[in-house]
Design an enzyme around this catalytic site. Structure first.
Site, PDB file in Angstrom:
ATOM      1  N   ARG A  92      -6.898   1.692   4.022  1.00  0.00           N
ATOM      2  CA  ARG A  92      -8.037   2.377   4.652  1.00  0.00           C
ATOM      3  C   ARG A  92      -9.356   1.982   3.991  1.00  0.00           C
ATOM      4  NH1 ARG A  92      -5.409   7.990   4.048  1.00  0.00           N
ATOM      5  NH2 ARG A  92      -3.924   6.700   2.894  1.00  0.00           N
ATOM      6  N   TRP A 126       9.050  -2.962   1.605  1.00  0.00           N
ATOM      7  CA  TRP A 126       9.536  -4.256   2.110  1.00  0.00           C
ATOM      8  C   TRP A 126       9.362  -4.360   3.616  1.00  0.00           C
ATOM      9  CZ3 TRP A 126      10.146  -7.810  -1.425  1.00  0.00           C
ATOM     10  CH2 TRP A 126      10.631  -7.481  -2.690  1.00  0.00           C
ATOM     11  N   SER A 129       6.563  10.906  -1.470  1.00  0.00           N
ATOM     12  CA  SER A 129       7.025   9.616  -0.952  1.00  0.00           C
ATOM     13  C   SER A 129       8.068   8.931  -1.839  1.00  0.00           C
ATOM     14  CB  SER A 129       5.836   8.674  -0.734  1.00  0.00           C
ATOM     15  OG  SER A 129       4.918   9.231   0.166  1.00  0.00           O
ATOM     16  N   HIS A 172      -5.751  -4.041  -1.618  1.00  0.00           N
ATOM     17  CA  HIS A 172      -4.763  -4.152  -2.711  1.00  0.00           C
ATOM     18  C   HIS A 172      -5.374  -4.891  -3.908  1.00  0.00           C
ATOM     19  CE1 HIS A 172      -1.885  -2.419  -0.101  1.00  0.00           C
ATOM     20  NE2 HIS A 172      -1.673  -3.473   0.647  1.00  0.00           N
ATOM     21  N   LEU A 231      -0.319   3.076 -25.515  1.00  0.00           N
ATOM     22  CA  LEU A 231       0.035   3.484 -24.155  1.00  0.00           C
ATOM     23  C   LEU A 231       1.152   2.603 -23.567  1.00  0.00           C
ATOM     24  CD1 LEU A 231      -0.887   5.044 -21.445  1.00  0.00           C
ATOM     25  CD2 LEU A 231      -2.174   2.955 -20.968  1.00  0.00           C
ATOM     26  N   ARG A 290       2.032  14.209  -0.484  1.00  0.00           N
ATOM     27  CA  ARG A 290       3.498  14.174  -0.590  1.00  0.00           C
ATOM     28  C   ARG A 290       3.881  13.209  -1.700  1.00  0.00           C
ATOM     29  NH1 ARG A 290       2.008  12.048   4.262  1.00  0.00           N
ATOM     30  NH2 ARG A 290       1.874   9.789   4.231  1.00  0.00           N
ATOM     31  N   ASP A 346      -2.796   5.379  -3.411  1.00  0.00           N
ATOM     32  CA  ASP A 346      -2.779   5.283  -1.946  1.00  0.00           C
ATOM     33  C   ASP A 346      -4.199   5.078  -1.400  1.00  0.00           C
ATOM     34  OD1 ASP A 346      -1.709   5.240   0.544  1.00  0.00           O
ATOM     35  OD2 ASP A 346      -1.207   7.369   0.634  1.00  0.00           O
ATOM     36  N   ASN A 358      -5.395   1.960  -0.109  1.00  0.00           N
ATOM     37  CA  ASN A 358      -5.944   0.596  -0.205  1.00  0.00           C
ATOM     38  C   ASN A 358      -6.282   0.046   1.180  1.00  0.00           C
ATOM     39  OD1 ASN A 358      -5.376   0.797  -2.880  1.00  0.00           O
ATOM     40  ND2 ASN A 358      -3.634  -0.600  -2.866  1.00  0.00           N
ATOM     41  N   ARG A 406      -6.371  -5.806   5.020  1.00  0.00           N
ATOM     42  CA  ARG A 406      -5.726  -4.796   4.167  1.00  0.00           C
ATOM     43  C   ARG A 406      -5.538  -5.284   2.725  1.00  0.00           C
ATOM     44  NH1 ARG A 406      -3.029  -0.667   5.833  1.00  0.00           N
ATOM     45  NH2 ARG A 406      -1.465  -0.955   4.214  1.00  0.00           N
TER      46      ARG A 406
HETATM   47  C1  FPP Z   1      -0.747   2.100  -0.880  1.00  0.00           C
HETATM   48  O1  FPP Z   1      -1.887   1.905  -0.092  1.00  0.00           O
HETATM   49  C2  FPP Z   1      -0.684   1.063  -1.901  1.00  0.00           C
HETATM   50  C3  FPP Z   1       0.342   0.191  -2.062  1.00  0.00           C
HETATM   51  C4  FPP Z   1       1.554   0.192  -1.244  1.00  0.00           C
HETATM   52  C5  FPP Z   1       0.272  -0.862  -3.085  1.00  0.00           C
HETATM   53  C6  FPP Z   1      -0.352  -0.428  -4.352  1.00  0.00           C
HETATM   54  C7  FPP Z   1      -0.639  -1.598  -5.176  1.00  0.00           C
HETATM   55  C8  FPP Z   1      -1.760  -1.739  -5.901  1.00  0.00           C
HETATM   56  C9  FPP Z   1      -2.821  -0.729  -6.027  1.00  0.00           C
HETATM   57  C10 FPP Z   1      -1.945  -2.944  -6.716  1.00  0.00           C
HETATM   58  C11 FPP Z   1      -0.983  -2.873  -7.847  1.00  0.00           C
HETATM   59  C12 FPP Z   1      -1.295  -3.779  -8.888  1.00  0.00           C
HETATM   60  C13 FPP Z   1      -0.390  -4.484  -9.584  1.00  0.00           C
HETATM   61  C14 FPP Z   1      -0.833  -5.124 -10.795  1.00  0.00           C
HETATM   62  C15 FPP Z   1       1.026  -4.660  -9.182  1.00  0.00           C
HETATM   63  P1  FPP Z   1      -1.706   1.621   1.460  1.00  0.00           P
HETATM   64  O2  FPP Z   1      -1.630   0.167   1.670  1.00  0.00           O
HETATM   65  O3  FPP Z   1      -0.526   2.382   1.976  1.00  0.00           O
HETATM   66  O4  FPP Z   1      -3.042   2.228   2.020  1.00  0.00           O
HETATM   67  P2  FPP Z   1      -3.247   2.922   3.432  1.00  0.00           P
HETATM   68  O5  FPP Z   1      -2.390   4.168   3.421  1.00  0.00           O
HETATM   69  O6  FPP Z   1      -4.703   3.242   3.446  1.00  0.00           O
HETATM   70  O7  FPP Z   1      -2.837   1.948   4.469  1.00  0.00           O
END
Ligand code: FPP
Length: 263
Positions: free
Chosen positions: A42, A87, A217, A55, A149, A215, A38, A40, A51
């Site tokens: 922010r 989604w 989620s 990611h 792994l 949490r 979580d 990404n 945003r």
């Molecule tokens: C939550 O941060 C993150 C996600 C919903 C996506 C997570 C995905 C990745 C880290 C990349 C995954 C990589 C592969 C290879 C599939 P948020 O966007 O909710 O952050 P925020 O709460 O700060 O807005």
């Protein structure tokens, strides 16, 4: 010394110290580590970036943490990459997230093979866009023989729905006369969850969530019954070796009793 040999030696040293650190046996190593990645958005906002930049950087962190988990001797690393609730995010963010597995596997599968890592998934991948699904299936196939792994992506995953699906499957068996109601138990339910293929490692020993949120989620609600939980304020793209070790250090200190008393 040339610049190339300096970089090469620095890399060698980094790997060496990494393995040395873990082989020193200073940490209790979880068999199954699960991570809610979580923060990404922010992370990107803090840098005045879109945003999706968070990611993209988060994907790089998945690569780094996979290597760390492998070096630590963890058996299963489950990462929450996309939930059934994701989604409802803006269309351009969803399509970016759907492209990430394609980029990730395009660039990382050879290294995964070299590291003996097997790719797996939980969640309904049939509902992913065709190119995403193909990239995932391809990575699974190419790494199927690997015995190290298990890098397990939760993709289009929803924990409550998987319990409903397992319950329906058991109900169908009862309705067909193939199972008695008394034969519905924790094992038969657990086998029908999408983590069933992980057998003895289906339940995470440690769940880490980054970014300060505390949490689950809808992440592995059945499997998390006795998981140790570790929360850190660090945003996922910033999560590094020191943070990984801090999580292991915290886990090492936990006293897991599974409802029992201390021996
Ligand atoms: C939550 O941060 C993150 C996600 C919903 C996506 C997570 C995905 C990745 C880290 C990349 C995954 C990589 C592969 C290879 C599939 P948020 O966007 O909710 O952050 P925020 O709460 O700060 O807005």
């Amino acid at each position: 010394m040339s610049i190339f040999s300096r970089i090469f030696n620095a890399k060698k040293q980094e790997n060496h110290s990494l393995e040395e650190g873990f082989s020193a046996g200073q940490y209790k190593i979880p068999h199954h580590l699960a991570i809610i990645m979580d923060g990404n958005g922010r992370w990107a906002k803090k840098r005045h970036l879109p945003r999706v930049a968070g990611h993209k950087e988060g994907m790089e962190t998945v690569k780094k943490v996979t290597k760390l988990a492998n070096a630590a001797g963890i058996n299963v690393l489950t990462v929450y990459a996309f939930s059934t609730e994701n989604w409802s995010r803006p269309n351009d963010e969803v399509s970016f997230l759907m492209k990430l597995p394609v980029t990730f596997f395009d660039t990382f599968v050879p290294e995964l093979i070299e590291q003996n890592v097997r790719v797996a998934t939980i969640g309904d991948i049939d509902r992913l866009p065709e190119t995403t699904k193909q990239a995932v299936l391809d990575a699974k196939e190419k790494t199927a023989q690997n015995t190290g792994l298990i890098l397990n992506f939760a993709l289009n995953y929803g924990g409550q729905q998987e319990i409903v699906d397992a319950a329906r499957e058991l109900a169908r068996e009862v309705a067909a006369g193939d199972r008695l109601i008394e034969q519905i138990d924790r094992d038969s339910l657990a086998e029908r969850l999408t983590t069933g293929f992980l057998g003895q490692y289906a339940n995470p020993d440690l769940i880490v969530r980054t970014s300060g949120e505390e949490r689950l989620s809808n992440f592995l609600p059945y499997q998390a019954a006795y998981s140790e939980l570790y929360f850190t304020d660090v945003f996922w793209p910033d999560f590094d070796k020191a943070d990984f070790e801090a999580a292991l250090a915290a886990y090492t200190k936990r006293d897991r009793r599974f409802g029992n008393v201390k021996a």
